[in-house]
Scaffold this active site. Structure first.
Site, mmCIF file in Angstrom:
data_model
loop_
_atom_site.group_PDB
_atom_site.id
_atom_site.type_symbol
_atom_site.label_atom_id
_atom_site.label_comp_id
_atom_site.label_asym_id
_atom_site.label_seq_id
_atom_site.Cartn_x
_atom_site.Cartn_y
_atom_site.Cartn_z
ATOM 1 N N ASP A 281 0.376 6.544 17.262
ATOM 2 C CA ASP A 281 0.432 5.307 17.923
ATOM 3 C C ASP A 281 1.938 5.228 18.379
ATOM 4 O O ASP A 281 2.891 5.740 17.774
ATOM 5 C CB ASP A 281 -0.145 3.991 17.508
ATOM 6 C CG ASP A 281 -0.329 2.875 18.611
ATOM 7 O OD1 ASP A 281 -1.268 1.894 18.272
ATOM 8 O OD2 ASP A 281 0.080 3.334 19.542
HETATM 9 C C1 GLC Z 1 0.152 0.700 21.940
HETATM 10 C C2 GLC Z 1 -1.031 0.417 21.263
HETATM 11 C C3 GLC Z 1 -2.214 1.752 21.491
HETATM 12 C C4 GLC Z 1 -1.921 2.262 23.096
HETATM 13 C C5 GLC Z 1 -0.692 2.809 22.852
HETATM 14 C C6 GLC Z 1 -0.231 3.166 24.294
HETATM 15 O O1 GLC Z 1 1.066 0.264 20.955
HETATM 16 O O2 GLC Z 1 -1.209 0.384 19.885
HETATM 17 O O3 GLC Z 1 -3.491 1.139 21.590
HETATM 18 O O4 GLC Z 1 -2.907 3.267 23.377
HETATM 19 O O5 GLC Z 1 0.324 2.074 22.398
HETATM 20 O O6 GLC Z 1 -0.032 2.338 25.073
#
Ligand code: GLC
Length: 740
Positions: A281
């Site tokens: 993430d």
């Molecule tokens: C964010 C979220 C994740 C998302 C990613 C890209 O922090 O936790 O769910 O897909 O970043 O935006």
């Protein structure tokens, strides 16, 4: 079912094996030609510049150079046929000419936005949920996207956590079914099809169990609880062929998910045989330093790649550190090769090597910019997600010829808010979203009058608009109040300690109630809110979540009776924040509170009733459903038999309508304590007024299995309760014995 000859099937199998083998061979050949830096580059994912937060954002020229030198395997937050084509062209200038994958948070729709996911879960309509993701994939893939970071399959029992809005609520069975429907919708007929996009099971794992509902916070639980409640949707996703996983920000039992070998390698890749790849993430690899689990980027990168995180979203550590770590002998090249292989296989399967621009087609984009069929579906889906909580005086549905209606509250003329959190922003959003005011106006007869007063802002203490709102209410025959929490008060990093209506909304409601006008209260939220006074004093309440692009039409369809609401709550609604965590499938304890008013020497609060405000699975209808003839094929079973459960449901009211018939079980005694009830089936049925239907469920020992304290997954002989009904509280119960 069409029959195929064995030779034909063997031919197909042979072709698919040879095709797969050729992908494996192509990847092996590609790997053999790649430098260590180029391999590390495939593990890098950057965000489009307006969102970038990593070290590269200050200098997008640097990123463009890195893309051209093959050091970026994927980008996110870049949408549009032309936009993605421009970046892809740069990637193809690199020595190996490996195309990039473009990912995006397509969470509840793309150009056409559907209800937020928790609202969709309230529909309990797996077909509509799957169809909404199919539509999202068609639209997103026309805009250059071939990877969505969805479905979010985190089970969550704590509404203080803002991200409950993007999940399916508190129940593992419902959450698993919905997650599978979403993956099927996104991946469609399989990667390689022009409208199939890779799905992502996220956030792996147990992100929804963060301490205090505080986002990004720690998770600490028994492995038994992890396997029983939080992992099943992920295991099912892996078995269903989800293309990717995304790990979560939280630590699990002391080890950050990003470098948690137990979940990433031992479980996901070794035991579950997951063939796709894992993306970290956003920046979570680098965050392991803050976790206190890595002393620097080098250690963070080493721990993450060894544990099984394949792609590095936005921390830029893999590019910076992996070549060095391999040269120093700290990371065996086989771990890098495995990660690169997983990613390249997906790029081949998507067809990006055959045609790197296949998803960047302006013609297709134009066709999907405003698809009216999709909007029509979105309107239906929005109405199906609404939950009728109260209709004590049968005020709803309103007549379309009501002389004067007043819409009062901060959300009535809001447009972009209707999309809720996690919608993909487009410049024309405000012009193309149907507001609640417009939706209601569209339904009222031409000689009816619709008044509007904002009354207050969504989240401040300004009462200067109260007087106007009160005067407006006095002119109306019916008042529709639109209250709740701001659309951006739920979602990522939106944990709330206080779940009441934000600002002075509740005071406004009390002032309007003093006028004595009949009130329809519409609650807009991304989570269960606490609204005790309203729940006790307002006789008509609908929960409207955030319903998407067609929001105003969806809610008006319900209010004026074009659609009879059939939604059921996917999460328990607490009386106060003090009850949290509160969920239906809890253990009995040694001192259960019999009645909700029990206080003394039982597991209860001395200052509050024990039951929730509204239970899991709760939702009313404009009509009435009567359950009868509940019977079982046997009350004494042995071994691998099947229990058949029958119940008759009759529509005894004045409206056609849908009912979600729910099946729960209780395992009365076990080698570990067992929940007082567990959802094991549901069927959404449509009954015309006066119609009745026999609903049948089947249970086998497979449905009785659970994890014991040694993580053995099996069922036990013994006594069970079988329950059916309209929500997790109002159930008919029969007892059975099931011997091994
Ligand atoms: C964010 C979220 C994740 C998302 C990613 C890209 O922090 O936790 O769910 O897909 O970043 O935006």
């Amino acid at each position: 079912m069409k029959k195929y000859s064995l030779s034909f099937l063997l031919l197909i199998f042979g072709i698919s094996i040879s095709a797969q083998k050729s992908i494996d061979q192509k990847v092996t050949e590609l790997l053999s030609k790649m430098t260590l830096e180029e391999k590390a580059g495939q593990l890098v994912q950057y965000s489009g510049f307006e969102y970038a937060t990593g070290p590269q954002n200050s200098n997008s020229k640097k990123v463009l150079e890195e893309i051209k030198s093959g050091k970026v395997g994927s980008m996110l937050n870049v949408t549009g046929a032309e936009e993605t084509k421009a970046f892809q062209k740069l990637a193809l200038e690199s020595r190996m000419k490996i195309p990039m994958i473009f990912g995006q948070d397509v969470i509840h729709g793309f150009r056409t936005t559907f209800p937020i996911n928790l609202g969709q879960a309230a529909s309990w309509d797996l077909e509509m949920i799957e169809k909404s993701e199919r539509i999202a994939a068609i639209e997103a893939s026309a805009y250059g996207i071939q990877w969505t970071f969805a479905p979010m399959v985190d089970i969550a029992r704590d509404p203080r956590w803002g991200r409950v809005m993007e999940g399916s609520g508190e129940d593992t069975y419902l959450g698993t079914k919905i997650g599978l429907a979403r993956i099927k919708g996104f991946q469609g007929k399989g990667l390689g099809n022009i409208d199939a996009i890779m799905a992502t099971a996220k956030h792996f794992a147990a992100y929804g169990a963060a301490v205090g509902g505080r986002d990004y916070n720690s998770v600490d639980m028994s492995l038994r609880q992890l396997h029983e409640t939080y992992l099943p949707p992920f295991k099912a996703a892996s078995e269903a062929g989800v293309a990717t996983f995304m790990n979560s920000f939280n630590d699990i039992n002391g080890v950050p998910a990003t470098a948690n070998k137990y979940i990433l390698r031992d479980l996901l890749k070794d035991q579950w045989k997951f063939q796709g790849f894992v993306v970290s993430d956003w920046g979570s690899i680098g965050e392991m330093i803050k976790h206190g689990y890595a002393k620097d980027n080098a250690e963070a990168g080493e721990k993450a790649i060894l544990a099984g995180s394949d792609m590095d979203m936005e921390s830029n550590i893999y590019m910076e550190q992996l070549p060095k770590l391999v040269k120093e002998g700290k990371v065996d090249i086989k771990f890098v090769d495995d990660a690169v292989r997983r990613i390249l296989i997906k790029k081949f399967e998507l067809g990006l090597f055959d045609d790197p621009y296949k998803f960047s087609n302006s013609e297709r984009q134009k066709q999907q910019t405003n698809n009216l069929e999709h909007r029509k579906f979105g309107r239906e889906f929005g109405a199906k997600s609404v939950v009728l909580l109260k209709n004590e005086k049968k005020l709803l549905p309103l007549s379309k010829s009501t002389k004067t209606v007043a819409l009062i509250g901060p959300f009535g003329k809001e447009a972009v808010a209707m999309h809720g959190f996690w919608s993909v922003p487009f410049k024309d959003d405000a012009q193309r979203i149907v507001t609640q005011f417009d939706g209601i106006k569209n339904q009222l007869d031409k000689n009816s009058t619709l008044l509007y007063a904002k009354g207050c802002n969504e989240n401040d203490d300004n009462k200067s608009m109260f007087a106007e709102a009160i005067e407006t209410a006095k002119k109306a025959d019916v008042v529709i109040m639109t209250l709740g929490e701001g659309h951006a008060m739920s979602g990522e990093a939106k944990s709330r300690s206080n779940l009441h209506f934000s600002g002075v909304q509740e005071e406004l409601l009390k002032e309007i109630a003093k006028t004595g006008k009949p009130i329809v209260l519409m609650i807009n939220a991304g989570r269960p809110l606490v609204f005790d006074w309203a729940a006790d004093n307002i006789p008509t309440i609908v929960y409207s979540w955030w319903l998407g692009t067609e929001a105003g039409n969806s809610i008006a369809d319900v209010i004026f009776g074009n659609v009879n609401p059939g939604g059921k709550l996917p999460m328990t609604f607490p009386r106060t924040e003090g009850q949290i965590p509160i969920y239906y499938n809890h253990y009995n304890t040694g001192r259960p509170a019999g009645k909700s008013t029990d206080r003394n020497y039982v597991s209860a609060y001395i200052d509050l009733d024990n039951d929730p405000k509204f239970p899991f699975g709760f939702g009313l209808s404009y009509t009435d459903f009567k359950y009868s003839n509940f019977n079982l094929s046997s009350d004494n079973l042995k071994g691998n038999q099947t229990l058949t459960i029958n119940v008759n449901v009759a529509n005894t009211g004045k409206f056609d309508g849908e009912e979600v018939v729910q099946l729960y079980i209780r395992d009365l005694f076990g080698k570990v304590v067992r929940p007082i009830k567990e959802l094991k089936g549901f069927q959404k049925i449509f009954l015309k007024k006066g119609e009745n239907r026999n609903v049948t469920f089947k249970l086998t020992p497979e449905d009785l299995k659970f994890y014991d304290d040694t993580l053995n997954y099996d069922w036990e002989a013994g006594e069970f309760e079988i329950m059916v009904g309209t929500n997790s509280n109002d159930l008919m119960t029969k007892k059975i014995v099931w011997e091994k």
